[in-house]
Structures are given as C-alpha cells and as structure tokens.
Scaffold this motif. Structure first.
Motif, PDB file in Angstrom:
ATOM      1  N   VAL A   1      -4.833  10.083   0.877  1.00  0.00           N
ATOM      2  CA  VAL A   1      -5.203   9.317  -0.058  1.00  0.00           C
ATOM      3  C   VAL A   1      -4.218   7.867   0.024  1.00  0.00           C
ATOM      4  CG1 VAL A   1      -5.426   8.675  -2.634  1.00  0.00           C
ATOM      5  CG2 VAL A   1      -5.518  11.077  -1.792  1.00  0.00           C
ATOM      6  N   ARG A   2      -5.008   6.790  -0.240  1.00  0.00           N
ATOM      7  CA  ARG A   2      -4.239   5.387  -0.156  1.00  0.00           C
ATOM      8  C   ARG A   2      -4.597   4.847  -1.538  1.00  0.00           C
ATOM      9  NH1 ARG A   2      -6.207   5.201   5.354  1.00  0.00           N
ATOM     10  NH2 ARG A   2      -4.330   5.087   6.773  1.00  0.00           N
ATOM     11  N   PHE A   3      -3.300   4.177  -1.989  1.00  0.00           N
ATOM     12  CA  PHE A   3      -3.426   3.321  -3.217  1.00  0.00           C
ATOM     13  C   PHE A   3      -3.005   1.760  -2.731  1.00  0.00           C
ATOM     14  CE2 PHE A   3      -1.726   7.581  -3.633  1.00  0.00           C
ATOM     15  CZ  PHE A   3      -2.501   8.119  -4.644  1.00  0.00           C
TER      16      PHE A   3
ATOM     17  N   LYS B   1      -7.218   1.835 -12.643  1.00  0.00           N
ATOM     18  CA  LYS B   1      -7.577   0.303 -11.904  1.00  0.00           C
ATOM     19  C   LYS B   1      -6.584   0.090 -10.690  1.00  0.00           C
ATOM     20  CE  LYS B   1      -9.349  -1.171 -16.290  1.00  0.00           C
ATOM     21  NZ  LYS B   1     -10.252  -0.071 -16.366  1.00  0.00           N
ATOM     22  N   ILE B   2      -6.598   1.219  -9.693  1.00  0.00           N
ATOM     23  CA  ILE B   2      -5.953   0.959  -8.632  1.00  0.00           C
ATOM     24  C   ILE B   2      -6.751   1.216  -7.371  1.00  0.00           C
ATOM     25  CG2 ILE B   2      -3.909   1.900  -7.235  1.00  0.00           C
ATOM     26  CD1 ILE B   2      -2.644   2.766  -9.814  1.00  0.00           C
ATOM     27  N   TYR B   3      -7.220   0.353  -6.544  1.00  0.00           N
ATOM     28  CA  TYR B   3      -7.953   0.612  -5.199  1.00  0.00           C
ATOM     29  C   TYR B   3      -7.163   1.892  -4.574  1.00  0.00           C
ATOM     30  CZ  TYR B   3      -9.948  -3.900  -5.835  1.00  0.00           C
ATOM     31  OH  TYR B   3     -10.496  -5.039  -6.726  1.00  0.00           O
TER      32      TYR B   3
ATOM     33  N   LYS C   1      -4.809  -3.987  -3.970  1.00  0.00           N
ATOM     34  CA  LYS C   1      -6.261  -4.945  -3.430  1.00  0.00           C
ATOM     35  C   LYS C   1      -6.947  -3.985  -2.646  1.00  0.00           C
ATOM     36  CE  LYS C   1      -3.314  -6.737   0.263  1.00  0.00           C
ATOM     37  NZ  LYS C   1      -1.988  -6.223   0.019  1.00  0.00           N
ATOM     38  N   LYS C   2      -8.129  -4.583  -2.040  1.00  0.00           N
ATOM     39  CA  LYS C   2      -9.074  -3.802  -1.523  1.00  0.00           C
ATOM     40  C   LYS C   2      -8.392  -2.905  -0.426  1.00  0.00           C
ATOM     41  CE  LYS C   2     -13.225  -5.756  -3.026  1.00  0.00           C
ATOM     42  NZ  LYS C   2     -14.345  -6.432  -2.849  1.00  0.00           N
ATOM     43  N   ILE C   3      -8.715  -1.963   0.202  1.00  0.00           N
ATOM     44  CA  ILE C   3      -7.966  -1.226   1.355  1.00  0.00           C
ATOM     45  C   ILE C   3      -9.190  -1.206   2.415  1.00  0.00           C
ATOM     46  CG2 ILE C   3      -7.279   0.842   1.979  1.00  0.00           C
ATOM     47  CD1 ILE C   3      -6.692   1.736  -0.928  1.00  0.00           C
TER      48      ILE C   3
ATOM     49  N   MET D   1       0.877  -1.112   0.070  1.00  0.00           N
ATOM     50  CA  MET D   1       0.106  -0.008   0.055  1.00  0.00           C
ATOM     51  C   MET D   1       0.799   1.241   0.013  1.00  0.00           C
ATOM     52  SD  MET D   1      -2.981   1.338   2.639  1.00  0.00           S
ATOM     53  CE  MET D   1      -3.137  -0.338   3.088  1.00  0.00           C
ATOM     54  N   ARG D   2       0.602   2.390  -0.752  1.00  0.00           N
ATOM     55  CA  ARG D   2       1.073   3.517  -1.030  1.00  0.00           C
ATOM     56  C   ARG D   2       0.103   4.486  -0.287  1.00  0.00           C
ATOM     57  NH1 ARG D   2       0.315   0.104  -4.518  1.00  0.00           N
ATOM     58  NH2 ARG D   2      -0.313   1.652  -5.908  1.00  0.00           N
ATOM     59  N   GLU D   3       0.774   5.613   0.443  1.00  0.00           N
ATOM     60  CA  GLU D   3       0.091   6.688   0.895  1.00  0.00           C
ATOM     61  C   GLU D   3       0.406   8.037   0.503  1.00  0.00           C
ATOM     62  OE1 GLU D   3      -1.681   4.278   4.843  1.00  0.00           O
ATOM     63  OE2 GLU D   3       0.466   4.755   5.023  1.00  0.00           O
ATOM     64  N   LEU D   4      -0.540   8.890   0.482  1.00  0.00           N
ATOM     65  CA  LEU D   4      -0.137  10.579   0.321  1.00  0.00           C
ATOM     66  C   LEU D   4      -0.998  11.309   1.219  1.00  0.00           C
ATOM     67  CD1 LEU D   4       0.035  12.825  -1.432  1.00  0.00           C
ATOM     68  CD2 LEU D   4      -1.802  12.180  -2.828  1.00  0.00           C
TER      69      LEU D   4
END
Length: 180
Positions: free
Chosen positions: A51-53, A29-31, A56-58, A1-4
């Motif tokens: 924002v999270r990317f 096409k990114i959750y 898979k489902k978050i 997971m990547r986070e902003l």
C-alpha cells in the motif's frame, strides 16, 4: 509518500488487508494504492501485498522495497523471509506475536507486537488476523482514521461479519493506542 509492505501466508487475507487499508486511506482524504505480489503461491506460501499513501496522486507502480511500515501476519515468516529488508529508519513494524523478536530489526525501527491471533479467535471465532492487524496499523501509524476503516469494513463484509471484524480491529486499535 509513505509505503506499507504486508507479509503473510496465502489465505491469511494480506491482499484484502491491503485493499481495505487503501480504501480507508482514500476515505480519509489521502491518495492511496494497493496491489499484491503474486507468483505461483498457494495457501500457506509466503505472500506480500503493498500500500502507498500520499497527499498527491501516486504514479509509481513498482513493488515496495524500502517501506516505512510493515505488517507481519505470521511471525514464523521472520525466520523464512527477511521481512525487515529495506525498512526505513523511523519505520514501524507491526507483528502478530507475543514473543521477543530475535534479531533482524533494523536500527531505528519501532516494533509493535500484538497477539492478533488471540483477538481474532475471541472476536471472529477464526484465526484470521488481517482486520485485527489493520486496527493495530491505524493506531500505530495514524495513516488511516478508525472511522474510515470501520466504513471500509462495513462496505466489504455483510452485517454481523462486519460487526465482528470491526470489533477485532477496534480491540487491537485500543490495545496499541493504550500502549503508545
């Protein structure tokens, strides 16, 4: 997971930027997940949006304390708030400024400086930098495709206003890509 984590001031469009970045990620096409941190803020007070990317489902619903990326809409916040708090090594900080950043940048964090205010004034006629910084974010991180960002902006804003916001985002995108 990547986070902003987005740092701005009330009225600058930080929450809108988070929502539009998440929408563009979803279109790529990114959750994704976007949410603000609100208290008793008012216009001009420091605010944050997140924002999270993920592929898979978050399911995580907490604030973001250790971001991979930050956007700083107003560089005067750097003296008032520890915008770099918790940033991961290898992270990217996108800052609306032309000035040097005096300290505080963690080891291993790349700083992308862009004068988003001048781009916004030139393309929108107003110092509203959020869409400009979204273009810079797309170029610097690759988390969202520019076409998906453009589509999100067209859905959010009507006609000529969409065109102006897309032009601002495109200019910042091209500047950051050219400097990358």
């Amino acid at each position: 997971m990547r986070e902003l984590r987005i740092h701005g001031r009330g009225g600058q469009g930080s929450v809108t930027a988070a929502e539009l970045i998440a929408t563009a990620a979803f279109k790529s096409k990114i959750y994704s997940q976007a949410f603000p941190a609100f208290g008793v803020e008012r216009r001009g007070a420091p605010v944050q949006a997140f924002v999270r990317f993920d592929d898979k489902k978050i399911r995580l619903r907490s604030q973001i304390y250790e971001p991979d990326y930050i956007i700083v809409q107003d560089s005067t916040l750097i003296g008032d708030v520890n915008v770099f708090s918790g940033m991961k090594e290898g992270g990217i900080a996108i800052i609306n400024t032309e000035k040097e950043i005096d300290g505080g940048v963690p080891e291993g964090v790349k700083v992308v400086k862009i004068n988003a205010t001048s781009i916004a004034l030139e393309t929108l006629g107003l110092p509203i930098e959020n869409t400009t910084l979204m273009g810079a974010f797309a170029a610097a991180t690759g988390e969202i495709e520019f076409d998906a960002l453009e589509e999100s902006l067209r859905e959010r804003f009507p006609g000529a206003l969409a065109d102006k916001n897309i032009a601002a985002a495109r200019k910042a995108y091209d500047i950051v890509k050219g400097g990358a």
